[in-house]
Design a protein around this motif. Sequence first.
Motif, PDB file in Angstrom:
ATOM      1  N   THR A 160     -47.963  -8.100  39.049  1.00  0.00           N
ATOM      2  CA  THR A 160     -49.431  -7.640  38.668  1.00  0.00           C
ATOM      3  C   THR A 160     -49.873  -6.390  39.559  1.00  0.00           C
ATOM      4  O   THR A 160     -50.377  -5.487  38.952  1.00  0.00           O
ATOM      5  N   TYR A 165     -55.210  -8.173  37.334  1.00  0.00           N
ATOM      6  CA  TYR A 165     -54.791  -6.798  37.360  1.00  0.00           C
ATOM      7  C   TYR A 165     -56.009  -5.702  38.160  1.00  0.00           C
ATOM      8  O   TYR A 165     -55.915  -4.704  37.848  1.00  0.00           O
ATOM      9  N   ARG A 198     -61.785  -2.853  33.302  1.00  0.00           N
ATOM     10  CA  ARG A 198     -61.077  -4.253  33.075  1.00  0.00           C
ATOM     11  C   ARG A 198     -62.324  -5.337  32.761  1.00  0.00           C
ATOM     12  O   ARG A 198     -62.062  -6.158  32.111  1.00  0.00           O
ATOM     13  N   ASN A 213     -47.929  -3.842  37.289  1.00  0.00           N
ATOM     14  CA  ASN A 213     -48.868  -3.541  36.277  1.00  0.00           C
ATOM     15  C   ASN A 213     -50.019  -2.806  36.334  1.00  0.00           C
ATOM     16  O   ASN A 213     -50.492  -1.972  35.515  1.00  0.00           O
ATOM     17  N   ALA A 214     -50.724  -2.791  37.544  1.00  0.00           N
ATOM     18  CA  ALA A 214     -51.896  -2.327  37.753  1.00  0.00           C
ATOM     19  C   ALA A 214     -51.724  -1.021  38.036  1.00  0.00           C
ATOM     20  O   ALA A 214     -52.302   0.218  37.524  1.00  0.00           O
TER      21      ALA A 214
END
Length: 381
Positions: free
Chosen positions: A285, A193, A326, A288-289
């Motif tokens: 991905t 992500y 992150r 969601n990011a």
Amino acid sequence: MNEEQRLLFAIAATYLRRKRKRRSVWIHETIRARGHDGEYHRLVQELRLDEVRFQQYFRLDRTQFDVLLRRVGPLIAKENTNYRRAISPGERLAICLRFLATGDFYRTIASYRVGHSSVAGILAEVAKAIWDSLVEDYMPVPTTEDCREIAAEFYHRWNFPSCLGSIDSSGSLFYNYKRTFSIVLLAVVDAKYCFRIIDVGSYGKTSDGGTLANSPFGNALRRVTLGLPEDTLLPGAEHLGPQPYVFVADEAFPLRRDLMRPSPGTTLPSRHMVFNNRLSQARLTVENAFGILAAQWRMYRRVIGISPSNAETCVKATCVLHNFLRRTTRTVSYVGDGEASGLHDISQVGSNNAAREAMRVRETLVNYFSAEGAVPWQPQA
């Protein structure tokens, strides 16, 4: 100019000088009290005693805030003058992070006892400094070796081989007078992500494919200058021969040899449905990011009421801060709840023409996912 004209000009200049309004005060009393009554010097210092509330307030914990301050401090520091005391780098960083975390109006952020015009200047300067100080370490241009590592991680986490990232674009809530998206964020996201490549600032209403074609990344992809790894064998399917590394995207993007999109149609053979399912899993991905980005930085939850250039700078700053968090947060989680209103999918406009080679690569993956590359959780072909 004759003598009479000179006289008239002098009279007019004298009149204008007298009419010019003089400042009643150089620094307003509320701003003068910033050093002991401002939000940074009171509330923020109290929040430092509570790790959870500090993180909720800034989206960074105390350690991350201090690390970031050491990076951007030299870029945003100002000198005191005879007329006023400079706003400290820590206070400047706090003002910028608070705006990104809330999207509040300048006059609201002025609770730091800073003029709202000063807030505007601080926001642009600090957001740029955040990008400049973090991009080399937290969003560098992927090398060929980086691409191989990204592909290995995608296969490990998402069971999609030779994948270099998931691509999508979203329009931010900065509208032009025609009520169309004025700023578009095009992003390539890895298996964890993190944003690997972003392009900000595609103006006007356009499709995902059009945004890609107009971006520097799209141009490099088209000209084969990205430095992608050479074709490689699919795991357990050496008989299929070397296959290209690919990016994955939705149906709004064009099908290319190095860019896979779902098989079109509503009634599909089962093996094509399996391929679409596997591709959709890998493509989650990037979706969601975007969701994490908008939940973390709530400026995306409302109309971004700042100039286009400042909006672009803020979007870039939040993306690189997203990667910074992150990679430096022990337990990564969503902040906030509900859907963010500030990021919107860009709909498809126009048609996409698929080259034969691109269709061949997709067909190879279709067959692979229903044979050697099958996994237990996928639909049965």
